[in-house]
Design a protein around this motif. Structure first.
Motif, PDB file in Angstrom:
ATOM      1  N   ALA A 141      87.701 -28.717   8.642  1.00 11.48           N
ATOM      2  CA  ALA A 141      86.270 -28.984   8.800  1.00 11.48           C
ATOM      3  C   ALA A 141      85.684 -28.175   9.949  1.00 11.48           C
ATOM      4  O   ALA A 141      86.356 -27.912  10.954  1.00 11.48           O
ATOM      5  N   ASP A 142      84.426 -27.810   9.789  1.00 12.61           N
ATOM      6  CA  ASP A 142      83.734 -27.070  10.842  1.00 12.61           C
ATOM      7  C   ASP A 142      83.568 -27.953  12.073  1.00 12.61           C
ATOM      8  O   ASP A 142      83.379 -29.165  11.976  1.00 12.61           O
ATOM      9  N   ASN A 143      83.628 -27.330  13.241  1.00  9.85           N
ATOM     10  CA  ASN A 143      83.433 -28.075  14.482  1.00  9.85           C
ATOM     11  C   ASN A 143      81.997 -28.546  14.661  1.00  9.85           C
ATOM     12  O   ASN A 143      81.730 -29.453  15.451  1.00  9.85           O
ATOM     13  N   GLY A 144      81.083 -27.948  13.932  1.00 11.43           N
ATOM     14  CA  GLY A 144      79.683 -28.341  14.015  1.00 11.43           C
ATOM     15  C   GLY A 144      78.844 -27.475  13.113  1.00 11.43           C
ATOM     16  O   GLY A 144      79.300 -26.415  12.653  1.00 11.43           O
ATOM     17  N   PRO A 145      77.609 -27.891  12.838  1.00 12.80           N
ATOM     18  CA  PRO A 145      76.722 -27.066  12.011  1.00 12.80           C
ATOM     19  C   PRO A 145      76.397 -25.755  12.705  1.00 12.80           C
ATOM     20  O   PRO A 145      76.489 -25.648  13.932  1.00 12.80           O
ATOM     21  N   THR A 153      87.190 -24.497  13.590  1.00 17.77           N
ATOM     22  CA  THR A 153      87.394 -25.657  12.720  1.00 17.77           C
ATOM     23  C   THR A 153      88.443 -26.601  13.313  1.00 17.77           C
ATOM     24  O   THR A 153      89.138 -26.260  14.268  1.00 17.77           O
ATOM     25  N   HIS A 154      88.530 -27.784  12.723  1.00 21.11           N
ATOM     26  CA  HIS A 154      89.542 -28.770  13.122  1.00 21.11           C
ATOM     27  C   HIS A 154      90.025 -29.504  11.869  1.00 21.11           C
ATOM     28  O   HIS A 154      89.388 -29.431  10.808  1.00 21.11           O
ATOM     29  N   ASP A 155      91.118 -30.204  11.982  1.00 22.61           N
ATOM     30  CA  ASP A 155      91.667 -30.940  10.845  1.00 22.61           C
ATOM     31  C   ASP A 155      91.138 -32.373  10.821  1.00 22.61           C
ATOM     32  O   ASP A 155      91.004 -33.022  11.872  1.00 22.61           O
ATOM     33  N   VAL A 156      90.839 -32.847   9.617  1.00 21.67           N
ATOM     34  CA  VAL A 156      90.447 -34.237   9.396  1.00 21.67           C
ATOM     35  C   VAL A 156      91.369 -34.773   8.304  1.00 21.67           C
ATOM     36  O   VAL A 156      91.605 -34.114   7.299  1.00 21.67           O
ATOM     37  N   SER A 174      90.769 -38.286  12.854  1.00 26.19           N
ATOM     38  CA  SER A 174      90.695 -36.927  13.414  1.00 26.19           C
ATOM     39  C   SER A 174      90.552 -36.982  14.927  1.00 26.19           C
ATOM     40  O   SER A 174      89.897 -37.879  15.471  1.00 26.19           O
ATOM     41  N   LYS A 175      91.190 -36.028  15.595  1.00 26.39           N
ATOM     42  CA  LYS A 175      91.014 -35.859  17.044  1.00 26.39           C
ATOM     43  C   LYS A 175      90.375 -34.514  17.349  1.00 26.39           C
ATOM     44  O   LYS A 175      90.446 -34.019  18.470  1.00 26.39           O
ATOM     45  N   HIS A 176      89.756 -33.935  16.322  1.00 24.02           N
ATOM     46  CA  HIS A 176      89.067 -32.646  16.452  1.00 24.02           C
ATOM     47  C   HIS A 176      89.998 -31.556  16.977  1.00 24.02           C
ATOM     48  O   HIS A 176      89.623 -30.761  17.844  1.00 24.02           O
ATOM     49  N   ASP A 177      91.215 -31.564  16.438  1.00 23.62           N
ATOM     50  CA  ASP A 177      92.175 -30.513  16.782  1.00 23.62           C
ATOM     51  C   ASP A 177      92.951 -30.121  15.534  1.00 23.62           C
ATOM     52  O   ASP A 177      92.673 -30.609  14.433  1.00 23.62           O
ATOM     53  N   LYS A 178      93.933 -29.266  15.717  1.00 27.38           N
ATOM     54  CA  LYS A 178      94.785 -28.850  14.605  1.00 27.38           C
ATOM     55  C   LYS A 178      96.259 -29.082  14.942  1.00 27.38           C
ATOM     56  O   LYS A 178      97.141 -28.380  14.462  1.00 27.38           O
ATOM     57  N   GLU A 179      96.493 -30.089  15.760  1.00 29.17           N
ATOM     58  CA  GLU A 179      97.848 -30.379  16.198  1.00 29.17           C
ATOM     59  C   GLU A 179      98.611 -31.180  15.132  1.00 29.17           C
ATOM     60  O   GLU A 179      98.077 -32.134  14.558  1.00 29.17           O
ATOM     61  N   ALA A 180      99.862 -30.791  14.912  1.00 28.78           N
ATOM     62  CA  ALA A 180     100.701 -31.503  13.946  1.00 28.78           C
ATOM     63  C   ALA A 180     100.942 -32.942  14.399  1.00 28.78           C
ATOM     64  O   ALA A 180     101.135 -33.850  13.572  1.00 28.78           O
ATOM     65  N   SER A 181     100.896 -33.159  15.702  1.00 32.84           N
ATOM     66  CA  SER A 181     101.140 -34.504  16.240  1.00 32.84           C
ATOM     67  C   SER A 181     100.040 -35.484  15.819  1.00 32.84           C
ATOM     68  O   SER A 181     100.276 -36.694  15.711  1.00 32.84           O
ATOM     69  N   THR A 182      98.823 -34.977  15.593  1.00 33.18           N
ATOM     70  CA  THR A 182      97.716 -35.844  15.175  1.00 33.18           C
ATOM     71  C   THR A 182      97.970 -36.386  13.776  1.00 33.18           C
ATOM     72  O   THR A 182      97.781 -37.581  13.510  1.00 33.18           O
ATOM     73  N   LYS A 183      98.423 -35.515  12.896  1.00 36.97           N
ATOM     74  CA  LYS A 183      98.746 -35.952  11.535  1.00 36.97           C
ATOM     75  C   LYS A 183      99.906 -36.948  11.548  1.00 36.97           C
ATOM     76  O   LYS A 183      99.880 -37.970  10.855  1.00 36.97           O
ATOM     77  N   LYS A 184     100.896 -36.665  12.373  1.00 35.22           N
ATOM     78  CA  LYS A 184     102.052 -37.553  12.485  1.00 35.22           C
ATOM     79  C   LYS A 184     101.627 -38.930  12.978  1.00 35.22           C
ATOM     80  O   LYS A 184     102.120 -39.970  12.505  1.00 35.22           O
TER      81      LYS A 184
END
Length: 202
Positions: A141-145, A153-156, A174-184
């Motif tokens: 997802a985009d970080n903003g319009p 972008t960041h992962d949701v 989402s934590k507005h990042d692309k860290e694998a730890s967030t998904k975990k």
């Protein structure tokens, strides 16, 4: 003169007799009740009069609303119920980092129609949670319009869980990042899902 006086007296006596008879035949006026007796209505009748059945409302809210969800969360986190079908996931700093939504069950439920704008699905995985099976979607997802000036972008993450062919839970994180730890972390949170009341199986 005497005859005239007698006639007048006789006429007067006759009129008095007629009037007395009329007064005896008159009925007494009917009293109007100004203070009607109140009619008591039971609580159930009152609810039905308004178009609601208390047992139906309670059961529906307890079985199919977001309030029926028990979620084991990290210390300081909370699930803020906004409506019967929506709740916000708040972290220890008071920041919204996710949400829970409920939708009526549908065989053709398509998450693509519900995903946020300015995002793309990058992966889809099957998941098995304590409350039911479903799918885990990862979105870019985009970080903003564009007007905001924010780039990148960041992962949701979205978990779509079908509950016994009765309803669908959609959980966002989402934590507005692309860290694998967030998904975990999100997958770990999904394992802490429970229901307060089991829904009626149709």
């Amino acid at each position: 003169m005497k005859q005239t006086a007698k006639k007048q007296m006789l006429l007067t006596v006759t009129l008095l007799a007629v009037l007395a008879g009329c007064s005896r035949n008159q009925k007494a006026p009917v009293a109007v009740q100004t203070n009607p007796v109140p009619v008591s209505v039971s609580a159930k009748q009152s609810a039905n009069a308004k178009g609601h059945a208390p047992d139906t409302i309670d059961r529906t809210d307890s079985e199919y609303g977001v309030a029926n969800l028990k979620w084991t969360l990290p210390q300081g986190w909370s699930l803020k119920i906004e409506s019967r079908s929506y709740a916000s996931l708040i972290d220890e700093y008071g920041v919204k980092i996710g949400s829970v939504s409920t939708y009526p069950y549908a065989d053709d439920f398509d998450f693509k129609l519900y995903k946020p704008n300015h995002s793309e699905i990058t992966s889809t995985e099957a998941i098995d949670t304590p409350i039911g099976n479903g799918k885990l979607y990862t979105l870019d997802a985009d970080n903003g319009p564009a007007a905001s000036g924010l780039t990148g972008t960041h992962d949701v993450y979205f978990a779509v869980i079908t509950l016994q062919n009765n309803m669908i839970y959609v959980l966002e994180f989402s934590k507005h990042d692309k860290e694998a730890s967030t998904k975990k972390q999100f997958v770990g949170l999904l394992n802490g899902l429970r229901l307060k009341n089991e829904p009626y199986v149709r």
